[in-house]
Write a protein that holds these residues in place. Sequence first.
Motif, PDB file in Angstrom:
ATOM      1  N   GLN A 125      98.630  31.360 -65.591  1.00 47.18           N
ATOM      2  CA  GLN A 125      98.769  30.187 -64.706  1.00 47.18           C
ATOM      3  C   GLN A 125      97.420  29.470 -64.523  1.00 47.18           C
ATOM      4  O   GLN A 125      97.376  28.247 -64.410  1.00 47.18           O
ATOM      5  N   GLU A 126      96.348  30.274 -64.501  1.00 45.91           N
ATOM      6  CA  GLU A 126      95.013  29.680 -64.370  1.00 45.91           C
ATOM      7  C   GLU A 126      94.671  28.858 -65.621  1.00 45.91           C
ATOM      8  O   GLU A 126      94.125  27.756 -65.549  1.00 45.91           O
TER       9      GLU A 126
ATOM     10  N   ASP B  35      96.871  27.472 -67.631  1.00 46.47           N
ATOM     11  CA  ASP B  35      97.748  26.303 -67.636  1.00 46.47           C
ATOM     12  C   ASP B  35      97.189  25.192 -66.729  1.00 46.47           C
ATOM     13  O   ASP B  35      97.174  24.021 -67.105  1.00 46.47           O
ATOM     14  N   LYS B  36      96.700  25.604 -65.559  1.00 42.62           N
ATOM     15  CA  LYS B  36      96.123  24.640 -64.608  1.00 42.62           C
ATOM     16  C   LYS B  36      94.876  23.980 -65.225  1.00 42.62           C
ATOM     17  O   LYS B  36      94.676  22.764 -65.130  1.00 42.62           O
TER      18      LYS B  36
ATOM     19  N   LYS C 210      95.985  21.520 -67.891  1.00 42.39           N
ATOM     20  CA  LYS C 210      96.657  20.364 -67.294  1.00 42.39           C
ATOM     21  C   LYS C 210      95.635  19.416 -66.677  1.00 42.39           C
ATOM     22  O   LYS C 210      95.683  18.203 -66.896  1.00 42.39           O
ATOM     23  N   GLU C 211      94.694  19.973 -65.918  1.00 45.67           N
ATOM     24  CA  GLU C 211      93.690  19.132 -65.261  1.00 45.67           C
ATOM     25  C   GLU C 211      92.780  18.427 -66.272  1.00 45.67           C
ATOM     26  O   GLU C 211      92.342  17.305 -66.045  1.00 45.67           O
TER      27      GLU C 211
END
Lengths: 329, 166
Positions: free
Chosen positions: B150-151, B153-154, B157-158
């Motif tokens: 998840q880290e 992916d974030k 994305k950012e």
Amino acid sequence: MKKIILILALAFLSLVLAQSSYSFKLDDLLETLEKPKPKSQPSKQEAPKQEAPKEQPAQQGGGGLIGLGESLGVFDKKTSRILKKSVGAVQAFQPIGLEEEKAIGGSLALEVFHKFGGMYKNAALQTYVSLVGKSVAEVSDRPEIDYHFAVLNTDHPNAFATPGGYVFVSVGLLRMVQNEAQLAGVLGHEIAHITRKHALETLQRSKLLSGLNGLTMAAMNKDEGLFDQVIDEVSNVLFTRGLDKNLEHEADKFGTEYAYRMGYHPAGLNNFIQILGKSSSQGSSIFLSTHPGPQARLQTLGRFLPRYKAVGLYPILANRYRTTVKGQL
Amino acid sequence: MLVPLVIFLLAGMSFVSESFAETLYVKKSGTKLQASDSAKSKVIAKLSQGTPVKVLKKSKKFYQVSASGGNKGWVFKFKLTSKPPANFGGGGDVLGALGGRQKIAARESSSGSSIRGLSPISEKHAKNKGISEEEIQAVKQMETFRIHPQEMDKFLKEGRLGEYSQ
């Protein structure tokens, strides 16, 4: 009626030919656009591997009929070694396996910490470098192995890779880097040394292994002197003599390509080499002293970069780099 | 007369189109097969390393593919390769038997995550060379350092990177 049938048959035939040429061109396109193949090095088959088969059990005495002969007392150790070398001279050297690669790379990672300042203990910085590095490694030609990233506590601008997936950048280098695309380019260069197995192939060509047909854990566990010699040889190549300059140019190209695939502006590595080339601390950088000169590297990259079209909007992420890194140094 | 002929030719065209579709292979296990050409779309399945897929359509940085088992979806194109999986065929040979060739192709294929940690031989070597316990622990820390998916992916994305890039 006959005319209609003839026209339809011709249309069918032309479609078959068109499909066949379409398929052929797509394969070529992937090769040329997504997989740069430097002319100076033979291309390698970096095929994705199927799910891992179980490890073959290690064989004592080097295995095979000669090993069997040795264990049964038919040959003494000296005769056995001579026979193995003779056979090895005829056989091609077998690729070094992943277990052996990780043992060699792990020992060299220890040497990196020992020789180049130890670990810079900062979880936020290690997380950020790992995020950039792992994302680039994901789109490399060898994403299936684990990559490990660490920051070295030295002001000298350095970066290293050891076989098996160990990658290092120094605090000094992070201070010189201006944006995330440059860091991605530097890490891409180091990752390319691992994906292309530059250190291992240099080891395989060395006098140390001449005449042998492989390097196995069984052989290294049995003969500790052999493992010590292997580490000394690769350590000397990576930290003193440097890899062949063509391999460095290859790593520059592949590193640039990997960063581009992840979506970074492909000029990142090129721009960082420019910065390093102008820096007064370039003499203390292994990233430069064991590599071809900045001018030669920039020339090679200068010929390579025009392949990337319409990349004006590709991010360099300077703000994210500044806010994440600069406060941690 | 004409209608059956046209049907026959159309069926033939469909067959030709399918058989000449480009085949690519999944580079790494866990590769996402998604519902559309967007990183934000639903994940339909996760594909295994070496899975062959047929390319049906291309859009931005995604390929619409058909995977074995009839799964259709979109994959980020740099997670695919044109190189087929390595052939691990054993096939004994005389020189291999004499020299003790140990099916290194198979050992080469070991998954990266199946071999973990500093090997005993590396630790022993380090102690003989005077490398400190702190340095040994540093390599072990490096090896166990994990990034949560998840880290990652974030982060992508950012930064509008990877599957999130335009």
